[in-house]
Design a protein around this motif. Sequence first.
Motif, PDB file in Angstrom:
ATOM      1  N   ILE A  23     -12.249   0.891  -9.933  1.00 58.90           N
ATOM      2  CA  ILE A  23     -10.851   0.469  -9.969  1.00 58.90           C
ATOM      3  C   ILE A  23     -10.150   1.101 -11.163  1.00 58.90           C
ATOM      4  CG2 ILE A  23      -9.276  -1.497 -10.114  1.00 58.90           C
ATOM      5  CD1 ILE A  23     -11.586  -3.214  -9.040  1.00 58.90           C
ATOM      6  N   PHE A  24      -9.001   1.714 -10.891  1.00 56.20           N
ATOM      7  CA  PHE A  24      -8.121   2.256 -11.923  1.00 56.20           C
ATOM      8  C   PHE A  24      -6.919   1.321 -11.994  1.00 56.20           C
ATOM      9  CE2 PHE A  24      -4.765   4.974 -13.586  1.00 56.20           C
ATOM     10  CZ  PHE A  24      -5.412   5.717 -14.550  1.00 56.20           C
ATOM     11  N   SER A  25      -6.811   0.541 -13.069  1.00 56.88           N
ATOM     12  CA  SER A  25      -5.737  -0.447 -13.212  1.00 56.88           C
ATOM     13  C   SER A  25      -4.650   0.089 -14.128  1.00 56.88           C
ATOM     14  CB  SER A  25      -6.275  -1.751 -13.792  1.00 56.88           C
ATOM     15  OG  SER A  25      -7.270  -2.286 -12.962  1.00 56.88           O
ATOM     16  N   ILE A  26      -3.400  -0.210 -13.782  1.00 54.65           N
ATOM     17  CA  ILE A  26      -2.245   0.261 -14.530  1.00 54.65           C
ATOM     18  C   ILE A  26      -1.477  -0.950 -15.050  1.00 54.65           C
ATOM     19  CG2 ILE A  26      -0.093   1.553 -14.377  1.00 54.65           C
ATOM     20  CD1 ILE A  26      -1.501   3.017 -11.945  1.00 54.65           C
ATOM     21  N   PHE A  27      -1.120  -0.899 -16.325  1.00 51.92           N
ATOM     22  CA  PHE A  27      -0.441  -2.014 -16.971  1.00 51.92           C
ATOM     23  C   PHE A  27       0.917  -1.588 -17.502  1.00 51.92           C
ATOM     24  CE2 PHE A  27      -4.951  -2.660 -17.348  1.00 51.92           C
ATOM     25  CZ  PHE A  27      -5.132  -4.016 -17.113  1.00 51.92           C
ATOM     26  N   ARG A  28       1.879  -2.497 -17.427  1.00 44.17           N
ATOM     27  CA  ARG A  28       3.162  -2.283 -18.089  1.00 44.17           C
ATOM     28  C   ARG A  28       3.042  -2.691 -19.555  1.00 44.17           C
ATOM     29  NH1 ARG A  28       7.711  -4.318 -14.802  1.00 44.17           N
ATOM     30  NH2 ARG A  28       7.615  -2.217 -13.965  1.00 44.17           N
ATOM     31  N   HIS A  29       2.379  -3.811 -19.801  1.00 43.50           N
ATOM     32  CA  HIS A  29       2.089  -4.278 -21.155  1.00 43.50           C
ATOM     33  C   HIS A  29       0.600  -4.615 -21.205  1.00 43.50           C
ATOM     34  CE1 HIS A  29       6.320  -4.465 -22.073  1.00 43.50           C
ATOM     35  NE2 HIS A  29       6.521  -5.160 -20.978  1.00 43.50           N
ATOM     36  N   THR A  30      -0.038  -4.312 -22.303  1.00 43.03           N
ATOM     37  CA  THR A  30      -1.480  -4.464 -22.425  1.00 43.03           C
ATOM     38  C   THR A  30      -1.951  -5.892 -22.183  1.00 43.03           C
ATOM     39  OG1 THR A  30      -1.463  -2.667 -24.019  1.00 43.03           O
ATOM     40  CG2 THR A  30      -3.437  -4.004 -23.936  1.00 43.03           C
ATOM     41  N   ALA A  31      -1.191  -6.873 -22.614  1.00 44.15           N
ATOM     42  CA  ALA A  31      -1.628  -8.265 -22.532  1.00 44.15           C
ATOM     43  C   ALA A  31      -1.367  -8.910 -21.169  1.00 44.15           C
ATOM     44  CB  ALA A  31      -0.932  -9.079 -23.615  1.00 44.15           C
ATOM     45  N   GLU A  32      -0.819  -8.176 -20.221  1.00 43.39           N
ATOM     46  CA  GLU A  32      -0.495  -8.741 -18.913  1.00 43.39           C
ATOM     47  C   GLU A  32      -1.560  -8.420 -17.881  1.00 43.39           C
ATOM     48  OE1 GLU A  32       3.267  -7.127 -17.807  1.00 43.39           O
ATOM     49  OE2 GLU A  32       4.378  -8.372 -19.204  1.00 43.39           O
ATOM     50  N   GLN A  33      -1.351  -8.966 -16.695  1.00 42.50           N
ATOM     51  CA  GLN A  33      -2.176  -8.599 -15.541  1.00 42.50           C
ATOM     52  C   GLN A  33      -1.818  -7.171 -15.137  1.00 42.50           C
ATOM     53  OE1 GLN A  33      -4.514 -10.393 -13.915  1.00 42.50           O
ATOM     54  NE2 GLN A  33      -4.293 -12.005 -15.437  1.00 42.50           N
ATOM     55  N   PRO A  34      -2.721  -6.476 -14.445  1.00 45.43           N
ATOM     56  CA  PRO A  34      -2.383  -5.109 -14.014  1.00 45.43           C
ATOM     57  C   PRO A  34      -1.168  -5.099 -13.082  1.00 45.43           C
ATOM     58  CG  PRO A  34      -4.694  -5.588 -13.580  1.00 45.43           C
ATOM     59  CD  PRO A  34      -4.066  -6.845 -14.059  1.00 45.43           C
ATOM     60  N   LEU A  35      -0.317  -4.132 -13.281  1.00 43.90           N
ATOM     61  CA  LEU A  35       0.832  -3.944 -12.405  1.00 43.90           C
ATOM     62  C   LEU A  35       0.358  -3.404 -11.058  1.00 43.90           C
ATOM     63  CD1 LEU A  35       3.918  -4.110 -12.456  1.00 43.90           C
ATOM     64  CD2 LEU A  35       3.942  -1.762 -13.291  1.00 43.90           C
ATOM     65  N   TYR A  36      -0.544  -2.420 -11.103  1.00 42.13           N
ATOM     66  CA  TYR A  36      -1.138  -1.826  -9.908  1.00 42.13           C
ATOM     67  C   TYR A  36      -2.627  -1.635 -10.150  1.00 42.13           C
ATOM     68  CZ  TYR A  36       3.652  -0.576  -8.745  1.00 42.13           C
ATOM     69  OH  TYR A  36       4.988  -0.623  -8.474  1.00 42.13           O
ATOM     70  N   ALA A  37      -3.383  -1.648  -9.067  1.00 38.95           N
ATOM     71  CA  ALA A  37      -4.812  -1.332  -9.117  1.00 38.95           C
ATOM     72  C   ALA A  37      -5.114  -0.380  -7.969  1.00 38.95           C
ATOM     73  CB  ALA A  37      -5.651  -2.590  -9.003  1.00 38.95           C
ATOM     74  N   ILE A  38      -5.752   0.731  -8.290  1.00 35.26           N
ATOM     75  CA  ILE A  38      -6.142   1.718  -7.291  1.00 35.26           C
ATOM     76  C   ILE A  38      -7.657   1.637  -7.178  1.00 35.26           C
ATOM     77  CG2 ILE A  38      -6.127   4.154  -6.670  1.00 35.26           C
ATOM     78  CD1 ILE A  38      -3.656   4.304  -8.679  1.00 35.26           C
ATOM     79  N   ALA A  39      -8.141   1.264  -5.995  1.00 34.73           N
ATOM     80  CA  ALA A  39      -9.575   1.031  -5.793  1.00 34.73           C
ATOM     81  C   ALA A  39     -10.183   2.111  -4.911  1.00 34.73           C
ATOM     82  CB  ALA A  39      -9.792  -0.337  -5.152  1.00 34.73           C
ATOM     83  N   LYS A  40     -11.399   2.495  -5.239  1.00 31.77           N
ATOM     84  CA  LYS A  40     -12.185   3.419  -4.435  1.00 31.77           C
ATOM     85  C   LYS A  40     -13.418   2.670  -3.955  1.00 31.77           C
ATOM     86  CE  LYS A  40     -14.757   7.762  -4.656  1.00 31.77           C
ATOM     87  NZ  LYS A  40     -15.147   8.888  -5.517  1.00 31.77           N
ATOM     88  N   VAL A  41     -13.617   2.675  -2.636  1.00 30.86           N
ATOM     89  CA  VAL A  41     -14.741   1.972  -2.027  1.00 30.86           C
ATOM     90  C   VAL A  41     -15.508   2.981  -1.183  1.00 30.86           C
ATOM     91  CG1 VAL A  41     -15.394   0.069  -0.521  1.00 30.86           C
ATOM     92  CG2 VAL A  41     -13.375  -0.139  -1.942  1.00 30.86           C
ATOM     93  N   PRO A  42     -16.842   3.046  -1.319  1.00 28.68           N
ATOM     94  CA  PRO A  42     -17.590   4.007  -0.506  1.00 28.68           C
ATOM     95  C   PRO A  42     -17.537   3.629   0.964  1.00 28.68           C
ATOM     96  CG  PRO A  42     -19.108   2.562  -1.629  1.00 28.68           C
ATOM     97  CD  PRO A  42     -17.727   2.222  -2.129  1.00 28.68           C
ATOM     98  N   GLY A  43     -17.596   4.649   1.803  1.00 27.63           N
ATOM     99  CA  GLY A  43     -17.579   4.410   3.238  1.00 27.63           C
ATOM    100  C   GLY A  43     -18.238   5.551   3.969  1.00 27.63           C
TER     101      GLY A  43
END
Length: 110
Positions: free
Chosen positions: A53-73
């Motif tokens: 998971i690559f998580s993106i934050f607007r502010h460090t102390a917050e929850q992630p704004l977006y999360a980009i997940a890679k799942v094997p298949g």
Amino acid sequence: MSNLYRLADQRARRRIVSFDKRELSRLLGLYSMRVASGEWRDYAIDFRPGMAIFSIFRHTAEQPLYAIAKVPGGGGGSYMVYNGPRKLAHGETLEDVLSVFERKLKLLLG
């Protein structure tokens, strides 16, 4: 005491999923463009069982704004983009899901 465990079998079960060099380059390129525009401030990379998971934050102390997940298949895996619990995109390639972040041009009449 007669139970034998093969370490190779244990490693095969816990397949570690990670982003490759090309994927990281694309993710960090998008991230740096949004940092330069002042939208994003921080990121994190997490490796969970069966997913990266690559998580993106607007502010460090917050929850992630977006999360980009890679799942094997089957054919190399799939990618997903989340905004909190809401799934924004799902695709077979990273480029498919990153299209969510493409900026739409707006016509300004003035």
